[in-house]
Design an enzyme around this catalytic site. Structure first.
Site, PDB file in Angstrom:
ATOM      1  N   ARG A 166       0.824  -1.215   0.000  1.00 41.09           N
ATOM      2  CA  ARG A 166       0.000   0.000   0.000  1.00 41.09           C
ATOM      3  C   ARG A 166       0.855   1.262   0.000  1.00 41.09           C
ATOM      4  O   ARG A 166       0.457   2.282  -0.552  1.00 41.09           O
ATOM      5  CB  ARG A 166      -0.952  -0.003   1.197  1.00 41.09           C
ATOM      6  CG  ARG A 166      -2.071  -0.989   0.982  1.00 41.09           C
ATOM      7  CD  ARG A 166      -3.036  -0.979   2.114  1.00 41.09           C
ATOM      8  NE  ARG A 166      -4.241  -1.701   1.736  1.00 41.09           N
ATOM      9  CZ  ARG A 166      -5.181  -2.069   2.594  1.00 41.09           C
ATOM     10  NH1 ARG A 166      -5.058  -1.786   3.868  1.00 41.09           N
ATOM     11  NH2 ARG A 166      -6.240  -2.707   2.166  1.00 41.09           N
ATOM     12  N   LYS A 220     -21.899 -16.694  -1.280  1.00 37.98           N
ATOM     13  CA  LYS A 220     -23.361 -16.546  -1.239  1.00 37.98           C
ATOM     14  C   LYS A 220     -23.934 -15.629  -2.302  1.00 37.98           C
ATOM     15  O   LYS A 220     -23.346 -14.603  -2.638  1.00 37.98           O
ATOM     16  CB  LYS A 220     -23.757 -15.985   0.125  1.00 37.98           C
ATOM     17  CG  LYS A 220     -23.553 -16.953   1.257  1.00 37.98           C
ATOM     18  CD  LYS A 220     -23.938 -16.313   2.561  1.00 37.98           C
ATOM     19  CE  LYS A 220     -23.951 -17.344   3.673  1.00 37.98           C
ATOM     20  NZ  LYS A 220     -24.230 -16.694   4.949  1.00 37.98           N
ATOM     21  N   GLY A 277     -13.157  -8.056  -2.077  1.00 40.97           N
ATOM     22  CA  GLY A 277     -13.174  -9.166  -1.119  1.00 40.97           C
ATOM     23  C   GLY A 277     -12.041 -10.147  -1.309  1.00 40.97           C
ATOM     24  O   GLY A 277     -10.885  -9.778  -1.479  1.00 40.97           O
ATOM     25  N   GLY A 296     -13.901  -3.376  -0.094  1.00 36.92           N
ATOM     26  CA  GLY A 296     -15.262  -2.843   0.019  1.00 36.92           C
ATOM     27  C   GLY A 296     -15.556  -1.768  -1.014  1.00 36.92           C
ATOM     28  O   GLY A 296     -16.651  -1.718  -1.587  1.00 36.92           O
TER      29      GLY A 296
HETATM   30  P1  AMP Z   1     -16.855 -14.111  -0.897  1.00 36.89           P
HETATM   31  O1  AMP Z   1     -16.253 -13.396   0.278  1.00 36.89           O
HETATM   32  O2  AMP Z   1     -18.325 -14.020  -1.006  1.00 36.89           O
HETATM   33  O3  AMP Z   1     -16.139 -13.774  -2.198  1.00 36.89           O
HETATM   34  O4  AMP Z   1     -16.639 -15.663  -0.621  1.00 36.89           O
HETATM   35  C1  AMP Z   1     -15.391 -16.234  -0.593  1.00 36.89           C
HETATM   36  C2  AMP Z   1     -15.482 -17.586   0.058  1.00 36.89           C
HETATM   37  O5  AMP Z   1     -16.350 -18.428  -0.668  1.00 36.89           O
HETATM   38  C3  AMP Z   1     -14.164 -18.294   0.108  1.00 36.89           C
HETATM   39  O6  AMP Z   1     -13.741 -18.356   1.437  1.00 36.89           O
HETATM   40  C4  AMP Z   1     -14.471 -19.687  -0.451  1.00 36.89           C
HETATM   41  O7  AMP Z   1     -13.908 -20.712   0.314  1.00 36.89           O
HETATM   42  C5  AMP Z   1     -15.969 -19.742  -0.384  1.00 36.89           C
HETATM   43  N1  AMP Z   1     -16.527 -20.716  -1.335  1.00 36.89           N
HETATM   44  C6  AMP Z   1     -16.294 -20.803  -2.646  1.00 36.89           C
HETATM   45  N2  AMP Z   1     -16.923 -21.863  -3.172  1.00 36.89           N
HETATM   46  C7  AMP Z   1     -17.584 -22.487  -2.181  1.00 36.89           C
HETATM   47  C8  AMP Z   1     -18.401 -23.658  -2.078  1.00 36.89           C
HETATM   48  N3  AMP Z   1     -18.683 -24.392  -3.144  1.00 36.89           N
HETATM   49  N4  AMP Z   1     -18.895 -23.989  -0.884  1.00 36.89           N
HETATM   50  C9  AMP Z   1     -18.612 -23.232   0.193  1.00 36.89           C
HETATM   51  N5  AMP Z   1     -17.859 -22.127   0.173  1.00 36.89           N
HETATM   52  C10 AMP Z   1     -17.335 -21.747  -0.998  1.00 36.89           C
END
Ligand code: AMP
Length: 396
Positions: A35, A198, A354, A377
């Site tokens: 950074r 999610k 993220g 963010g």
């Molecule tokens: P995000 O912060 O929403 O980008 O989510 C990232 C997280 O999603 C990571 O820690 C991954 O391990 C998780 N992830 C990705 N694919 C899957 C899956 N099929 N089942 C559960 N977690 C997942």
């Protein structure tokens, strides 16, 4: 868009909001100076013009109270080392001590102010505090994308005290340009790859992005909400039943807008959420009970590869599988390799928001994509179509 190239800083004091929220070890050594390095071009341009630089940042979350562990004095030597210029330190970020240090600053010199968040007024966006900050420079430069989504005193409110003399630093300008390329001016076909855990956390991005892209690749945990909504069996995979209707609406909207949505057709399933679990490749809509999809399957990756290689503009947000476990990282690594190849063939690729940046760094793709965003963010909010207050304040 005014950048620091529109100003000559000769004899001027630049008040620069940087993002020096860097990690420290137990002995207060900086463990990652990315950074600081990212802000260097802006600071050097100002010094080379014959100006001086007053740097302001936050570090950690002191919540409005003085916390010696979070003093920016710990990073002063590292900033000097990265810039190649001896950096002075002010033990206060506003008031007489800071004002005196600024008054004594000569052309070519750099002053680092104490952690802004030692004052609760910073995060409250207090106008009085912002006015006190504005006494510390002739020109305000915002080069902190990581905090551009916050309407804090130093990131947003202070700009109003510099109506004619405020601009973006090189780093923030580069971030804005990268987002513009994906959202508005990028060469077609434009492809967004959205992964992560999610649907609920990505829904606003998906809705906003449907107007901008030709292809939408869905991966990661989100997959299973879409697959189940379409009538598939997802076993024990992560799934948001209350978002299934929304998933169908998204698919319908995409169809009407002519966006091709690509959802995994096969997945690597495991009998436990564990690196050493038993695994097998199954169709994404036929996952047996007791099994869960944790990565994209080989047929899916072939399809994703074809789409990515024909894209001219690529956005990647979110891992395609549970990349933290080696057994389920192959899909995410493969996506990185496809983007690398597309970028070598002339595509523009942006990674941001993220966890995707963590994945990209972990697997060494940082130098293989066109741009890696410095703001988690702030990037997510930009992709959601929001105007970030820190950016709006400079444009106002
Ligand atoms: P995000 O912060 O929403 O980008 O989510 C990232 C997280 O999603 C990571 O820690 C991954 O391990 C998780 N992830 C990705 N694919 C899957 C899956 N099929 N089942 C559960 N977690 C997942």
């Amino acid at each position: 868009m005014k950048t620091i190239n529109d100003f000559n800083f000769k004899g001027k004091k630049a008040l620069i909001r940087v993002d020096f929220n860097v990690p420290l070890d137990a002995d207060f050594n900086v463990t990652d100076d990315n950074r600081i390095a990212a802000a260097k071009p802006t600071i050097i341009k100002i010094l080379e013009d014959g100006g001086s630089a007053v740097l302001m940042s936050h570090l950690g979350r002191p919540d409005g109270k003085v916390n010696p562990d979070l003093s920016l004095k710990h990073i002063c030597n590292k900033v000097s080392e990265v810039l190649g210029v001896k950096v002075k330190f002010s033990t206060e970020s506003v008031g007489p001590i800071a004002e005196k240090a600024v008054a004594e600053l000569k052309s070519g010199e750099v002053l680092l102010l104490e952690n802004l968040r030692f004052h609760a007024e910073e995060e409250k966006g207090d106008k009085n505090f912002a006015e006190q900050l504005s006494n510390l420079g002739d020109i305000y430069v915002n080069d902190a994308f990581g905090t551009a989504h916050r309407a804090h005193a130093s990131t947003t409110i202070v700009a109003q005290f510099f109506p004619e003399s405020k601009c973006f630093g090189f780093l923030l300008a580069k971030e804005i340009e990268a987002i513009e390329k994906v959202m508005r001016t990028g060469e077609k076909p434009v492809t967004a790859i959205l992964g992560g855990a999610k649907v609920s956390s990505k829904i606003t991005i998906i809705e906003n992005i449907l107007d901008k892209v030709d292809h939408l690749i869905i991966g990661g945990g989100m997959t299973y909400t879409f697959v189940k909504a379409k009538g598939g069996k997802v076993g024990n995979s992560i799934c948001e039943d209350d978002k299934m209707e929304l998933a169908l609406e998204i698919l319908d909207k995409a169809k009407k807008k002519g966006v091709e949505v690509h959802i995994p057709i096969d997945v690597l399933a495991a009998d436990d959420f564990n690196n050493n679990a038993n695994t097998k490749v199954v169709n994404s809509n036929e996952i047996p009970d007791g099994w869960q999809g944790l990565d994209a399957g080989p047929k899916t990756l072939e399809i994703f590869k074809e789409v990515i290689l024909k894209s001219k503009t690529i956005l990647w947000n979110g891992p395609i599988g549970v990349f933290e476990m080696e057994s389920f990282a192959k899909g995410t690594i493969a996506i990185g390799n496809f983007i690398d190849e597309a970028t070598k063939n002339g595509a523009f690729s942006l990674v941001g928001g993220g966890d995707s940046v963590a994945a990209v760094k972990q697997f060494g793709f940082e130098d293989k994509v066109s741009y890696v965003s410095t703001g988690g963010g702030a990037m997510l909010e930009s992709l959601e179509g929001k105007t970030l207050p820190g950016i709006a304040a400079i444009l106002a």
